[in-house]
Design a protein around this motif. Sequence first.
Motif, PDB file in Angstrom:
ATOM      1  N   GLY A 605      84.623 -16.453  48.092  1.00  0.00           N
ATOM      2  CA  GLY A 605      84.455 -16.957  49.357  1.00  0.00           C
ATOM      3  C   GLY A 605      84.366 -18.709  47.999  1.00  0.00           C
ATOM      4  O   GLY A 605      83.937 -18.455  46.756  1.00  0.00           O
ATOM      5  N   VAL A 606      84.714 -19.569  48.778  1.00  0.00           N
ATOM      6  CA  VAL A 606      83.665 -20.858  47.854  1.00  0.00           C
ATOM      7  C   VAL A 606      83.564 -22.250  48.485  1.00  0.00           C
ATOM      8  O   VAL A 606      83.518 -21.991  49.703  1.00  0.00           O
ATOM      9  CB  VAL A 606      86.032 -21.719  47.824  1.00  0.00           C
ATOM     10  CG1 VAL A 606      86.025 -22.510  46.783  1.00  0.00           C
ATOM     11  CG2 VAL A 606      86.454 -20.681  47.314  1.00  0.00           C
ATOM     12  N   PHE A 607      82.387 -22.825  47.320  1.00  0.00           N
ATOM     13  CA  PHE A 607      81.668 -23.697  48.132  1.00  0.00           C
ATOM     14  C   PHE A 607      81.202 -24.740  47.581  1.00  0.00           C
ATOM     15  O   PHE A 607      81.836 -24.651  45.923  1.00  0.00           O
ATOM     16  CB  PHE A 607      80.171 -23.309  48.475  1.00  0.00           C
ATOM     17  CG  PHE A 607      79.098 -22.482  47.041  1.00  0.00           C
ATOM     18  CD1 PHE A 607      78.574 -23.220  46.822  1.00  0.00           C
ATOM     19  CD2 PHE A 607      79.222 -21.177  47.315  1.00  0.00           C
ATOM     20  CE1 PHE A 607      77.671 -23.446  45.820  1.00  0.00           C
ATOM     21  CE2 PHE A 607      78.898 -20.665  45.854  1.00  0.00           C
ATOM     22  CZ  PHE A 607      78.440 -21.378  45.413  1.00  0.00           C
ATOM     23  N   VAL A 608      80.975 -25.697  47.866  1.00  0.00           N
ATOM     24  CA  VAL A 608      80.911 -26.744  47.095  1.00  0.00           C
ATOM     25  C   VAL A 608      79.638 -27.213  46.562  1.00  0.00           C
ATOM     26  O   VAL A 608      78.808 -27.461  47.252  1.00  0.00           O
ATOM     27  CB  VAL A 608      81.617 -28.701  48.045  1.00  0.00           C
ATOM     28  CG1 VAL A 608      80.973 -29.784  47.025  1.00  0.00           C
ATOM     29  CG2 VAL A 608      82.886 -27.713  48.161  1.00  0.00           C
ATOM     30  N   ILE A 609      79.093 -27.656  45.252  1.00  0.00           N
ATOM     31  CA  ILE A 609      77.270 -28.139  44.818  1.00  0.00           C
ATOM     32  C   ILE A 609      78.160 -29.525  45.931  1.00  0.00           C
ATOM     33  O   ILE A 609      78.466 -30.702  44.885  1.00  0.00           O
ATOM     34  CB  ILE A 609      78.088 -27.994  43.638  1.00  0.00           C
ATOM     35  CG1 ILE A 609      77.484 -26.131  42.912  1.00  0.00           C
ATOM     36  CG2 ILE A 609      76.281 -28.481  43.604  1.00  0.00           C
ATOM     37  CD1 ILE A 609      77.819 -26.622  41.391  1.00  0.00           C
ATOM     38  N   PRO A 610      76.568 -29.507  46.782  1.00  0.00           N
ATOM     39  CA  PRO A 610      76.970 -31.709  46.848  1.00  0.00           C
ATOM     40  C   PRO A 610      76.390 -31.787  46.078  1.00  0.00           C
ATOM     41  O   PRO A 610      76.035 -31.935  45.020  1.00  0.00           O
ATOM     42  CB  PRO A 610      75.267 -31.225  47.131  1.00  0.00           C
ATOM     43  CG  PRO A 610      75.170 -29.975  47.866  1.00  0.00           C
ATOM     44  CD  PRO A 610      75.816 -29.095  47.065  1.00  0.00           C
ATOM     45  N   PRO A 611      76.829 -33.596  46.287  1.00  0.00           N
ATOM     46  CA  PRO A 611      76.727 -34.291  45.506  1.00  0.00           C
ATOM     47  C   PRO A 611      75.766 -35.259  45.458  1.00  0.00           C
ATOM     48  O   PRO A 611      74.851 -35.403  45.735  1.00  0.00           O
ATOM     49  CB  PRO A 611      78.167 -35.520  45.749  1.00  0.00           C
ATOM     50  CG  PRO A 611      78.029 -35.613  46.877  1.00  0.00           C
ATOM     51  CD  PRO A 611      77.502 -34.133  47.895  1.00  0.00           C
ATOM     52  N   GLY A 612      75.881 -35.860  43.639  1.00  0.00           N
ATOM     53  CA  GLY A 612      74.761 -36.532  43.735  1.00  0.00           C
ATOM     54  C   GLY A 612      73.281 -36.457  43.597  1.00  0.00           C
ATOM     55  O   GLY A 612      72.888 -35.207  43.306  1.00  0.00           O
ATOM     56  N   GLY A 613      72.419 -37.912  44.536  1.00  0.00           N
ATOM     57  CA  GLY A 613      70.905 -36.779  44.824  1.00  0.00           C
ATOM     58  C   GLY A 613      70.620 -36.286  45.636  1.00  0.00           C
ATOM     59  O   GLY A 613      69.499 -35.049  45.851  1.00  0.00           O
ATOM     60  N   LEU A 614      71.964 -35.104  46.253  1.00  0.00           N
ATOM     61  CA  LEU A 614      71.478 -34.181  47.106  1.00  0.00           C
ATOM     62  C   LEU A 614      71.736 -32.591  46.732  1.00  0.00           C
ATOM     63  O   LEU A 614      70.921 -32.028  46.936  1.00  0.00           O
ATOM     64  CB  LEU A 614      72.864 -33.903  47.824  1.00  0.00           C
ATOM     65  CG  LEU A 614      73.025 -34.835  49.069  1.00  0.00           C
ATOM     66  CD1 LEU A 614      74.586 -34.868  50.128  1.00  0.00           C
ATOM     67  CD2 LEU A 614      72.096 -35.457  50.539  1.00  0.00           C
ATOM     68  N   ILE A 615      71.458 -32.515  45.130  1.00  0.00           N
ATOM     69  CA  ILE A 615      71.335 -31.476  44.194  1.00  0.00           C
ATOM     70  C   ILE A 615      69.756 -31.828  43.499  1.00  0.00           C
ATOM     71  O   ILE A 615      70.353 -33.124  42.435  1.00  0.00           O
ATOM     72  CB  ILE A 615      72.910 -30.761  43.749  1.00  0.00           C
ATOM     73  CG1 ILE A 615      72.388 -30.139  43.407  1.00  0.00           C
ATOM     74  CG2 ILE A 615      73.442 -31.598  42.518  1.00  0.00           C
ATOM     75  CD1 ILE A 615      71.866 -28.662  43.873  1.00  0.00           C
ATOM     76  N   GLU A 616      69.506 -31.024  43.250  1.00  0.00           N
ATOM     77  CA  GLU A 616      67.855 -31.430  42.569  1.00  0.00           C
ATOM     78  C   GLU A 616      68.095 -30.492  41.741  1.00  0.00           C
ATOM     79  O   GLU A 616      68.038 -29.493  41.394  1.00  0.00           O
ATOM     80  CB  GLU A 616      66.440 -31.160  43.414  1.00  0.00           C
ATOM     81  CG  GLU A 616      66.706 -32.470  44.361  1.00  0.00           C
ATOM     82  CD  GLU A 616      65.257 -32.099  45.647  1.00  0.00           C
ATOM     83  OE1 GLU A 616      65.016 -31.177  45.148  1.00  0.00           O
ATOM     84  OE2 GLU A 616      65.340 -33.257  46.810  1.00  0.00           O
ATOM     85  N   ASP A 617      67.143 -31.028  40.479  1.00  0.00           N
ATOM     86  CA  ASP A 617      66.664 -30.200  39.357  1.00  0.00           C
ATOM     87  C   ASP A 617      66.130 -28.830  39.692  1.00  0.00           C
ATOM     88  O   ASP A 617      64.971 -28.905  40.702  1.00  0.00           O
ATOM     89  CB  ASP A 617      66.012 -31.554  38.715  1.00  0.00           C
ATOM     90  CG  ASP A 617      65.815 -30.191  37.402  1.00  0.00           C
ATOM     91  OD1 ASP A 617      67.451 -29.522  37.410  1.00  0.00           O
ATOM     92  OD2 ASP A 617      65.259 -30.647  36.488  1.00  0.00           O
ATOM     93  N   ASP A 618      66.349 -27.497  39.303  1.00  0.00           N
ATOM     94  CA  ASP A 618      65.594 -26.426  39.322  1.00  0.00           C
ATOM     95  C   ASP A 618      66.362 -25.546  40.803  1.00  0.00           C
ATOM     96  O   ASP A 618      65.380 -25.165  41.035  1.00  0.00           O
ATOM     97  CB  ASP A 618      64.395 -26.279  39.452  1.00  0.00           C
ATOM     98  CG  ASP A 618      63.902 -26.688  37.409  1.00  0.00           C
ATOM     99  OD1 ASP A 618      64.899 -26.548  36.921  1.00  0.00           O
ATOM    100  OD2 ASP A 618      63.282 -27.139  37.397  1.00  0.00           O
ATOM    101  N   ALA A 619      67.467 -26.654  41.434  1.00  0.00           N
ATOM    102  CA  ALA A 619      67.757 -26.567  42.302  1.00  0.00           C
ATOM    103  C   ALA A 619      68.231 -24.652  42.597  1.00  0.00           C
ATOM    104  O   ALA A 619      69.053 -23.766  41.432  1.00  0.00           O
ATOM    105  CB  ALA A 619      69.143 -26.912  42.984  1.00  0.00           C
ATOM    106  N   GLN A 620      68.357 -23.741  43.662  1.00  0.00           N
ATOM    107  CA  GLN A 620      68.508 -22.335  44.224  1.00  0.00           C
ATOM    108  C   GLN A 620      69.089 -22.306  44.985  1.00  0.00           C
ATOM    109  O   GLN A 620      68.948 -22.448  46.103  1.00  0.00           O
ATOM    110  CB  GLN A 620      67.138 -21.761  43.953  1.00  0.00           C
ATOM    111  CG  GLN A 620      65.813 -21.528  42.684  1.00  0.00           C
ATOM    112  CD  GLN A 620      64.972 -20.503  43.492  1.00  0.00           C
ATOM    113  OE1 GLN A 620      64.913 -19.973  44.460  1.00  0.00           O
ATOM    114  NE2 GLN A 620      64.061 -20.566  42.042  1.00  0.00           N
TER     115      GLN A 620
END
Length: 644
Positions: A605-620
């Motif tokens: 499948g395909v997924f999108v990495i959330p934009p801006g501040g919705l993705i945080e540093d060291d996210a798993q």
Amino acid sequence: MVRALMPNLIFLLVWDSLVCAGALRAEQFLLEIPGDPASRSTADVGLRGITIVDARGERFDYAARPELDSEDGRYAAYYSAETRRYIRFPVDGRGPMVLGTAIGAGISWKRSLMQVRPLRERPDPLDRADPRDAGLTRRRTVVRAALQPEVAAVTAPDGTIWTAQIDDDGTLDLYERRENEWRHKDVELREPLPPFTPLAMSYDDRTDSPRFFAVSPSGEVVEVRRSRLRALTDRRDVVFPRMAHLAADSDRGRTLLVLADVQGRIWQVDADAESAELIERRPGMFEPGLPIGFAAEGNQAELFACDRGGHLLGYSMEAAGWSSPYLVAAGLPPSASVAAFRAPAGRLDSQLYLAAIDARGILHEWRDVEGVLIDQRLGDARFQPGGPVALFDVDGQIAISAVAVDGRWMEWRRDPVVADHWEARSISDGFSSGSRVVMLPGAGVGFAVDRTGRVVVGQRRGERWDCHFCSPGLAVAPRISRRSIIPNDPLPPVTVHFENRHSEELLLRIHDLETGAAAVELKLAPGESAAQRIQRSSGAILEESYFATLPSGQLVDDRHRVPLPPKARYTVTVYANRETSVYFDRTRNKGPIPDEVSKSLVSVGVFVIPPGGLIEDDAQIDVYREALGRRNPGAVSLLEQPEP
């Protein structure tokens, strides 16, 4: 009731309050992974549970489990016996969903990429201290995030033009151009449609007015007549997704509509005879409600659609009815938008034209040359793969329009002198990549919805475009004199940990939609994790100047600044390196270990990495779970597959 939803705007309707520490008032919410329209779902939250309907129309019931609500009171808990999954919903209607997995006697909670947020009003285009200066009815100035509203348009023989959309409150906003002025007209709907329902329009020469068509919440094709919805199809015979795209064409006073039902079958609906006819009878070939290119002229008609394998297929209307499908091209994303245009005889150098964006974001044009559709690639500009595109003619030349990945609304016109050369022009800025564009053939007029949710009208004047924006709060649409996007201060990059918690080896390809650079490849063994540094969009400010007419008749040059949310930048495609066959030579090998194992890449499948501040540093990110949850493995198969 059969329900299926397509990737436009899907909204979360909350009818009651949640029984928990906090109070969730009845209002509308968005539920989606930012930047990933295919993830959008609906959910009805009541006193006893929550019902979720995903993008494919599958329904899942969750029962309330108040004993599992979060200790801080921010989340209400639910459990689905069918999926054996727990979820927590944010009580204040904002923030991420939380997913729970039973481990032994306990539950492990993990924050999901799925975001919940209120459905907000469109911004008022004039931010004045005294609204009476412009005779306006005030609205809150709030930008809607991650919306893809639809727009439709039609023209009359005398040059009158109408454009319309279903607004965020389910009302029909209509704008009419007469004597080069765009004016808002009220259209009452006694039975409101769901917000942002796609529309199709045609011209009614009997009443000298536009006709409006859509799919009702119950899955019927309807026409708006005297403020009511008149059904053109019977749900006992066929059910359509309520957010289905409709393609319309009118000729000789007859309006034909084509669209795909909940089984992926394609239908033709005669709006005047109120009859429906199957064109493609086989279920499952196409996604329900997908966009279809439809072109009719006289006794000739063709339609074009991309199947689930990324094949662009065509159908022709013949004396005996619609033909069997024929292959036009391959290498497009499943359900890609297709534009089709049939020119009247003698108006252009060809009669049939197609346009679409392939799986790599490249724009293509096909033209009929002696019965053969010839493919031409238009430069190296990048677009959202499979995104909307429009065809039209102006000054005796074919032209194409779409929104590029940088948010510019563009026009390409074939050079009349230099063979196979296209001249590019910018119409306006401030749009979301993948915004739908509507162009009226022969009129030099186009329509698109910008990132603030307003309808922007482009009028070609010689070699330039004049633009107006339409708003229900304005009697006359002002002309835009200047428009620019000012990026916010950049956000620092973050490190994202892609984890393989699955039992098979996984291969990832991370695509940067902003730069169009070659995809980054990661190979993860079971239990392995890989860190990847990614950039983040910080959003921008839309700054525009426009000429507005006051009630006194005075023309003023006004300026306005609107904050724009960050855009999704990265798409991740996931493959499993899966065993496809094993071989035992039983003449020599009597044990359980095979002599030979064959493996191949299978799309997950395909997924999108959330934009801006919705993705945080060291996210798993559990990549297998995220990709599998999107239920779109066909989207991977059209991308170039590396060797394992």
